[in-house]
Motif scaffolding. Structure first.
Motif, mmCIF file in Angstrom:
data_model
loop_
_atom_site.group_PDB
_atom_site.id
_atom_site.type_symbol
_atom_site.label_atom_id
_atom_site.label_comp_id
_atom_site.label_asym_id
_atom_site.label_seq_id
_atom_site.Cartn_x
_atom_site.Cartn_y
_atom_site.Cartn_z
ATOM 1 N N ARG A 49 -2.434 7.788 -2.969
ATOM 2 C CA ARG A 49 -3.023 7.759 -1.644
ATOM 3 C C ARG A 49 -3.588 6.362 -1.399
ATOM 4 O O ARG A 49 -4.610 5.987 -1.991
ATOM 5 C CB ARG A 49 -4.137 8.801 -1.493
ATOM 6 C CG ARG A 49 -3.700 10.249 -1.706
ATOM 7 C CD ARG A 49 -2.753 10.740 -0.610
ATOM 8 N NE ARG A 49 -2.464 12.173 -0.752
ATOM 9 C CZ ARG A 49 -1.460 12.670 -1.464
ATOM 10 N NH1 ARG A 49 -0.615 11.846 -2.093
ATOM 11 N NH2 ARG A 49 -1.274 13.972 -1.543
ATOM 12 N N PHE A 50 -2.924 5.591 -0.579
ATOM 13 C CA PHE A 50 -3.328 4.213 -0.292
ATOM 14 C C PHE A 50 -3.533 3.419 -1.587
ATOM 15 O O PHE A 50 -4.508 2.692 -1.752
ATOM 16 C CB PHE A 50 -4.603 4.182 0.544
ATOM 17 C CG PHE A 50 -4.410 4.483 2.007
ATOM 18 C CD1 PHE A 50 -3.142 4.544 2.566
ATOM 19 C CD2 PHE A 50 -5.500 4.711 2.831
ATOM 20 C CE1 PHE A 50 -2.964 4.815 3.914
ATOM 21 C CE2 PHE A 50 -5.334 4.981 4.181
ATOM 22 C CZ PHE A 50 -4.066 5.043 4.733
ATOM 23 N N SER A 51 -2.586 3.536 -2.492
ATOM 24 C CA SER A 51 -2.631 2.796 -3.757
ATOM 25 C C SER A 51 -2.120 1.379 -3.534
ATOM 26 O O SER A 51 -1.076 1.186 -2.909
ATOM 27 C CB SER A 51 -1.772 3.508 -4.801
ATOM 28 O OG SER A 51 -1.683 2.766 -5.987
ATOM 29 N N TRP B 107 5.779 6.895 1.142
ATOM 30 C CA TRP B 107 5.765 5.933 2.236
ATOM 31 C C TRP B 107 4.846 4.774 1.894
ATOM 32 O O TRP B 107 3.910 4.911 1.098
ATOM 33 C CB TRP B 107 5.400 6.585 3.571
ATOM 34 C CG TRP B 107 4.212 7.491 3.575
ATOM 35 C CD1 TRP B 107 2.907 7.146 3.417
ATOM 36 C CD2 TRP B 107 4.205 8.915 3.779
ATOM 37 N NE1 TRP B 107 2.084 8.227 3.521
ATOM 38 C CE2 TRP B 107 2.852 9.342 3.745
ATOM 39 C CE3 TRP B 107 5.194 9.860 4.010
ATOM 40 C CZ2 TRP B 107 2.473 10.680 3.912
ATOM 41 C CZ3 TRP B 107 4.810 11.190 4.173
ATOM 42 C CH2 TRP B 107 3.479 11.584 4.125
ATOM 43 N N HIS B 108 5.125 3.622 2.483
ATOM 44 C CA HIS B 108 4.500 2.378 2.056
ATOM 45 C C HIS B 108 4.288 1.443 3.240
ATOM 46 O O HIS B 108 5.056 1.474 4.211
ATOM 47 C CB HIS B 108 5.386 1.655 1.033
ATOM 48 C CG HIS B 108 5.879 2.549 -0.055
ATOM 49 N ND1 HIS B 108 5.276 2.620 -1.282
ATOM 50 C CD2 HIS B 108 6.916 3.441 -0.085
ATOM 51 C CE1 HIS B 108 5.915 3.512 -2.030
ATOM 52 N NE2 HIS B 108 6.908 4.028 -1.320
ATOM 53 N N ILE C 153 0.860 -1.176 0.000
ATOM 54 C CA ILE C 153 0.000 0.000 0.000
ATOM 55 C C ILE C 153 0.899 1.230 0.000
ATOM 56 O O ILE C 153 1.795 1.350 0.847
ATOM 57 C CB ILE C 153 -0.921 0.030 1.236
ATOM 58 C CG1 ILE C 153 -1.683 -1.288 1.374
ATOM 59 C CG2 ILE C 153 -1.874 1.216 1.167
ATOM 60 C CD1 ILE C 153 -2.607 -1.600 0.226
ATOM 61 N N SER C 154 0.667 2.160 -0.937
ATOM 62 C CA SER C 154 1.609 3.262 -1.160
ATOM 63 C C SER C 154 0.918 4.614 -1.180
ATOM 64 O O SER C 154 -0.210 4.751 -1.682
ATOM 65 C CB SER C 154 2.337 3.065 -2.498
ATOM 66 O OG SER C 154 2.988 1.819 -2.543
ATOM 67 N N SER C 155 1.616 5.608 -0.641
ATOM 68 C CA SER C 155 1.217 7.014 -0.747
ATOM 69 C C SER C 155 2.458 7.814 -1.138
ATOM 70 O O SER C 155 3.559 7.506 -0.683
ATOM 71 C CB SER C 155 0.658 7.529 0.582
ATOM 72 O OG SER C 155 -0.467 6.780 1.003
ATOM 73 N N TYR D 147 9.679 4.306 4.516
ATOM 74 C CA TYR D 147 9.609 5.723 4.152
ATOM 75 C C TYR D 147 10.845 6.111 3.367
ATOM 76 O O TYR D 147 11.966 6.031 3.868
ATOM 77 C CB TYR D 147 9.471 6.569 5.422
ATOM 78 C CG TYR D 147 9.710 8.054 5.239
ATOM 79 C CD1 TYR D 147 9.142 8.755 4.172
ATOM 80 C CD2 TYR D 147 10.506 8.758 6.145
ATOM 81 C CE1 TYR D 147 9.360 10.111 4.017
ATOM 82 C CE2 TYR D 147 10.730 10.115 5.997
ATOM 83 C CZ TYR D 147 10.160 10.788 4.939
ATOM 84 O OH TYR D 147 10.380 12.135 4.791
ATOM 85 N N ASN D 148 10.646 6.516 2.117
ATOM 86 C CA ASN D 148 11.707 7.062 1.284
ATOM 87 C C ASN D 148 11.532 8.580 1.278
ATOM 88 O O ASN D 148 10.645 9.113 0.608
ATOM 89 C CB ASN D 148 11.627 6.509 -0.137
ATOM 90 C CG ASN D 148 12.655 7.142 -1.068
ATOM 91 O OD1 ASN D 148 13.607 7.793 -0.612
ATOM 92 N ND2 ASN D 148 12.470 6.960 -2.367
#
Length: 562
Positions: free
Chosen positions: A69-71, A556-557, A61-63, A528-529
């Motif tokens: 957004r919560f992809s 962030w993921h 789950i990625s933003s 978190y990158n």
């Protein structure tokens, strides 16, 4: 037609209402600071909790700053190619974002104000991430936010459907899974006016006018009951704290300024707390925990710049009150199950506050179940202060009980709608606290208005959700909301932190991580990158094996797998 509008069209055609078990995408709107997700009475974005079908499956789950957004991205262990997060999304027609697309070692930079991309050569860093799930640390208890008088006031103005979307967005499992709120005993700085119970009659040792909850608290209870229903929440952990006693109990007879509790009212002030617990219990809204009082130094040294409700304590005084009055009063009552937290102030007070309490009353700390910390000066005062406190008090729960941004003189006071930088501020802070054995985090106001209020001292700050109180037709989920959500949504109560290590030097690390073993045995990793370049991650799990990930810049993921 874009995916978002196609979804809406289908809903209109079928007449089927969205439920919170449905995954619905963010309606992203451009702002001067970035982008927000827009919710109205008929639509809001939600993400159904991922369900893992087999031991090899991975859900990512990625933003990202560029608009995710919560992809969700799905993969599995054993894949040959890297699991890559595509940092692109179907945007609102008015939303323009910069993007970096990586092909091998060439990065294509698309700037929002240029018609064509240009290329530059760059070495994409690879970081090794080691997961040792055998090494377990602290237990997670709760994530949540504050249900202040200002929050209650704003929600009361909204149509019921929009209120419900606020409740679901925060507390439903398809929202970000909060299980806790913080509320004040009497008023706080985020109220429309300062107030306390039993303001009259004065000098009333028996609190004869404190026999029922104030209408403002009754309104909160009605809203919290609705919250529990629409969020399908069985238990809500309520943490309560008092900002100030009624004026007649205080040395300065004022809401603010240099003022402390008069010693002749120590037992009365303990009874005051017990009455609140009993009245809340009578309304079927039991309190989970209380603290010894919000920010006690505000009434001792902070009064120079603090102009809202406060009451001062020194640690020596508070030890006497806790040991001789509050502790025995609560523990010898029907509310003995309520947890007691100490300090409820800034990190810089640790661990000296508790050492001084112990010097005043050697057994005072035995009454404390936990320690409460506020985040406002964490960038100046390091976490080693917390480490020292836990070394001396190893069996106490540890919570961050208040956080917001926009409070400092050098910051924008009030909201920066869509600010990714403010979301990153939260992400770094949550990461650091959890790496130092915190059991949970309670943010400040759940919602605020466009100015960052209202309150009686115009103390405007930011919040994870901002309500349009002019139209009363929509609210905006900020990047802060998704930063918090990557923890609260995917790290439920009773999760245990596990060991995560990278091969980076701490001072120049591009990747920050924390990991958890969830109650069902699955693993949740938050990554978190924080740099402006993409990152490759080689994940090595002590039981599951290896996985290669490619993460976009400023993102962030959460990775979930068995």
């Amino acid at each position: 037609m874009k995916a978002i509008w196609l979804s809406l069209l289908l809903l209109l055609q079928t007449g089927v209402a969205l439920t919170t078990t449905t995954t619905t995408p963010c309606l992203l709107r451009e702002t001067s600071f970035g982008g927000v997700c827009v919710c109205n009475s008929s639509y809001c974005d939600y993400l159904a909790q991922p369900v893992l079908k087999d031991n090899a499956q991975i859900v990512l789950i990625s933003s990202s700053k560029n608009g995710l957004r919560f992809s969700r991205t799905d993969g599995s262990f054993g894949q040959v190619a890297a699991l890559e997060v595509q940092d692109r999304q179907e945007f609102d027609a008015n939303f323009k974002a910069d993007a970096i697309v990586v092909e091998q070692n060439k990065a294509w930079l698309q700037l929002a104000n240029l018609p064509k991309p240009f290329a530059f050569n760059v070495n994409i860093k690879t970081v090794q991430l080691l997961i040792n799930r055998q090494q377990l640390y602290q237990n997670i208890t709760n994530f949540g936010g504050a249900f202040t008088g200002s929050v209650s006031h704003i929600l009361k103005q909204l149509p019921q459907e929009l209120q419900d979307h606020v409740y679901k967005s925060y507390f439903h499992s398809a929202g970000i899974g909060y299980n806790s709120i913080r509320m004040s005993i009497g008023g706080s700085d985020f109220d429309l006016q300062p107030w306390a119970y039993n303001e009259l009659p004065i000098n009333d040792l028996h609190l004869s006018n404190y026999t029922a909850l104030d209408p403002r608290d009754l309104q909160k209870i009605e809203q919290l009951q609705r919250l529990k229903r629409v969020a399908e929440l069985d238990e809500l952990k309520i943490m309560a704290a008092a900002w100030s006693a009624p004026l007649w109990m205080k040395s300065n007879a004022r809401w603010t300024g240099f003022g402390q509790l008069k010693s002749q009212y120590y037992q009365t002030w303990a009874d005051y707390h017990l009455k609140f617990l009993e009245l809340m219990q009578s309304k079927n809204m039991p309190v989970w925990a209380i603290s010894t009082g919000n920010e006690p130094l505000n009434g001792v040294i902070g009064f120079v710049f603090i102009h809202f409700m406060s009451m001062g304590w020194t640690p020596w005084q508070q030890a006497i009150w806790l040991n001789d009055y509050l502790g025995p009063t609560i523990r010898n009552s029907t509310q003995r199950h309520v947890l007691l937290f100490g300090n409820d102030d800034q990190r810089y007070t640790y661990p000296s506050w508790f050492r001084k309490m112990r010097a005043s009353r050697s057994n005072a700390l035995d009454y404390l179940d936990g320690l409460a910390v506020h985040w406002y000066w964490d960038e100046i005062f390091g976490p080693q202060l917390i480490d020292e406190a836990l070394t001396e008090m190893p069996n106490k729960l540890l919570l961050n009980t208040e956080s917001c941004i926009g409070d400092k003189p050098w910051q924008t006071h009030g909201p920066e709608l869509g600010s990714w930088g403010r979301g990153e501020h939260y992400m770094r802070a949550y990461m650091q606290d959890l790496q130092h054995k915190f059991n949970g985090w309670l943010d400040w106001n759940l919602v605020l208005d466009e100015r960052g209020g209202p309150n009686y001292v115009n103390n405007f700050v930011d919040a994870a959700v901002i309500v349009n109180t002019t139209s009363r037709a929509e609210f905006y989920k900020q990047p802060i909301y998704y930063a918090i959500g990557h923890f609260s949504k995917f790290v439920p109560e009773h999760s245990r932190m596990i060991e995560t290590r990278t091969n980076e030097t701490a001072s120049i690390a591009q990747l920050s991580t924390v990991g958890f073993q969830r109650p069902d045995g699955s693993i949740a990793l938050i990554l978190y990158n924080g740099e402006n370049l993409p990152l490759r991650v080689l994940l090595q799990d002590s039981e599951r094996g290896e996985l290669s990930l490619q993460l976009p810049a400023r993102s962030w993921h959460t990775i979930i797998y068995k």
